[in-house]
Enzyme design. Structure first.
Site, PDB file in Angstrom:
ATOM      1  N   ARG A 101       0.810  -1.210   0.000  1.00 20.80           N
ATOM      2  CA  ARG A 101       0.000   0.000   0.000  1.00 20.80           C
ATOM      3  C   ARG A 101       0.848   1.267   0.000  1.00 20.80           C
ATOM      4  O   ARG A 101       0.542   2.234  -0.722  1.00 20.80           O
ATOM      5  CB  ARG A 101      -0.962  -0.014   1.193  1.00 20.80           C
ATOM      6  N   LYS A 136       0.443  24.984  -3.628  1.00 23.35           N
ATOM      7  CA  LYS A 136      -0.754  24.281  -3.161  1.00 23.35           C
ATOM      8  C   LYS A 136      -0.521  22.780  -3.275  1.00 23.35           C
ATOM      9  O   LYS A 136      -1.017  22.108  -4.183  1.00 23.35           O
ATOM     10  CB  LYS A 136      -1.972  24.726  -3.956  1.00 23.35           C
ATOM     11  N   LYS A 168       2.998  40.108  -2.679  1.00 28.34           N
ATOM     12  CA  LYS A 168       1.564  40.197  -2.922  1.00 28.34           C
ATOM     13  C   LYS A 168       0.972  41.456  -2.289  1.00 28.34           C
ATOM     14  O   LYS A 168       1.682  42.268  -1.699  1.00 28.34           O
ATOM     15  CB  LYS A 168       0.870  38.939  -2.400  1.00 28.34           C
ATOM     16  N   GLU A 197       2.987  40.626  -7.559  1.00 26.19           N
ATOM     17  CA  GLU A 197       1.622  40.396  -8.016  1.00 26.19           C
ATOM     18  C   GLU A 197       0.935  41.745  -8.214  1.00 26.19           C
ATOM     19  O   GLU A 197       0.991  42.607  -7.332  1.00 26.19           O
ATOM     20  CB  GLU A 197       0.861  39.570  -6.983  1.00 26.19           C
ATOM     21  N   ASP A 218      -2.761  39.116 -11.739  1.00 25.57           N
ATOM     22  CA  ASP A 218      -3.788  38.453 -10.934  1.00 25.57           C
ATOM     23  C   ASP A 218      -5.171  38.702 -11.519  1.00 25.57           C
ATOM     24  O   ASP A 218      -5.679  39.824 -11.503  1.00 25.57           O
ATOM     25  CB  ASP A 218      -3.725  38.978  -9.495  1.00 25.57           C
TER      26      ASP A 218
END
Length: 283
Positions: A101, A136, A168, A197, A218
């Site tokens: 597994r 992410k 940002k 950004e 953005d």
């Protein structure tokens, strides 16, 4: 910064954590099998895929028992058809069953990411725009997932908060202006890439005047992206982000931006369906 190959130390740590959470103080089901029983296993894919994860599979069985033989029939980054034999195992039956597994979890997840990336990258054929991942990622598996992105033909954005600046809206507000933020970044870490950004063409002009390396547009619409490309005129790299989907990917690239970033490459991945088929070998 791009990952050419997984760091063996990172792979080893990923595998140690996976085995610890799975095995705990012992695999009580594998203990049903006599200790001297030997086995052979074939791992196949039930669907077409781009393979990724070999180093993690190898490390699973190296940590469990180096006597296990892992024989691969494909390479990372290789496209395979449904039903393809990916690798074979030979060794103590208990070890093969215990490691099944953990090994498949790594391989199916990373192959799923590589497969998704390959499909998206194909949509940009003939264009200069490169498709980037983001931060992410699953906690603890960033290096693995970013390696899978590259196996699928896409590219890596920064690895973490340490290897490049991404200034940002809140950073700009805290520093006072785009120019002040960029100047401080250059002073604190000379040589580190600086990206800002922006949400408007006016902010883009400020970023260009500050001498940034790249600018993240953005949620610009297609017209805004084309205007940004014209205004920038090669003075910095342009990255489009926000509201990007498989359906809009090529149209965005055709505006002339250098990069498109998509969190979904690593965040919304679907694991590849794999199967291990075990047979007992004569003792």
């Amino acid at each position: 910064m791009a990952i050419a190959a997984p760091d063996p130390l990172v792979v080893a740590e990923n595998v140690r954590a996976a085995l610890a959470e799975d095995i705990g103080d012992g695999d009580i089901t594998a203990a049903l099998v006599a200790a001297d029983t030997r086995g052979h296993a074939r791992i196949i894919t039930r669907e077409a895929a781009v393979v990724c994860g070999r180093p993690w599979v190898d490390e699973v069985f190296r940590q469990l028992d180096p006597a296990v033989t892992v024989r691969w029939h494909c390479s990372d980054g290789e496209q395979v058809d449904a039903g393809a034999l990916l690798y074979e195992l030979e060794g103590p039956a208990r070890v093969l069953l215990t490691g099944e597994r953990a090994a498949l979890n790594f391989l199916q997840l990373l192959s799923g990411i590589a497969t998704r990336c390959a499909r998206h990258a194909a949509l940009l054929d003939g264009l200069h725009t490169r498709l980037l991942d983001t931060r992410k990622t699953l906690p603890g598996l960033r290096i693995a997932q970013k390696y899978a992105v590259r196996c699928g033909g896409c590219h890596n954005h920064r690895i973490g908060l340490y290897d490049a600046f991404l200034v940002k809206e809140n950073h700009i507000a805290a520093c006072g202006s785009i120019g002040a933020a960029v100047a401080t970044a250059r002073r604190l870490s000379p040589g580190k890439p600086v990206e800002v950004e922006v949400e408007t063409l006016a902010q883009l002009g400020e970023a260009l005047d500050a001498g940034v390396d790249s600018v993240l547009l953005d949620n610009f619409d297609l017209g805004g992206m084309r205007a940004a490309v014209a205004l920038t005129a090669g003075r910095a790299k342009l990255e489009a982000s926000g509201g990007v989907s498989q359906d809009t990917l090529r149209a965005i690239a055709e505006t002339g931006v250098d990069y498109i970033s998509m969190g979904s490459l690593t965040k919304d991945c679907k694991a590849i369906d794999l199967s291990m088929r075990f047979t007992q070998q004569p003792g």
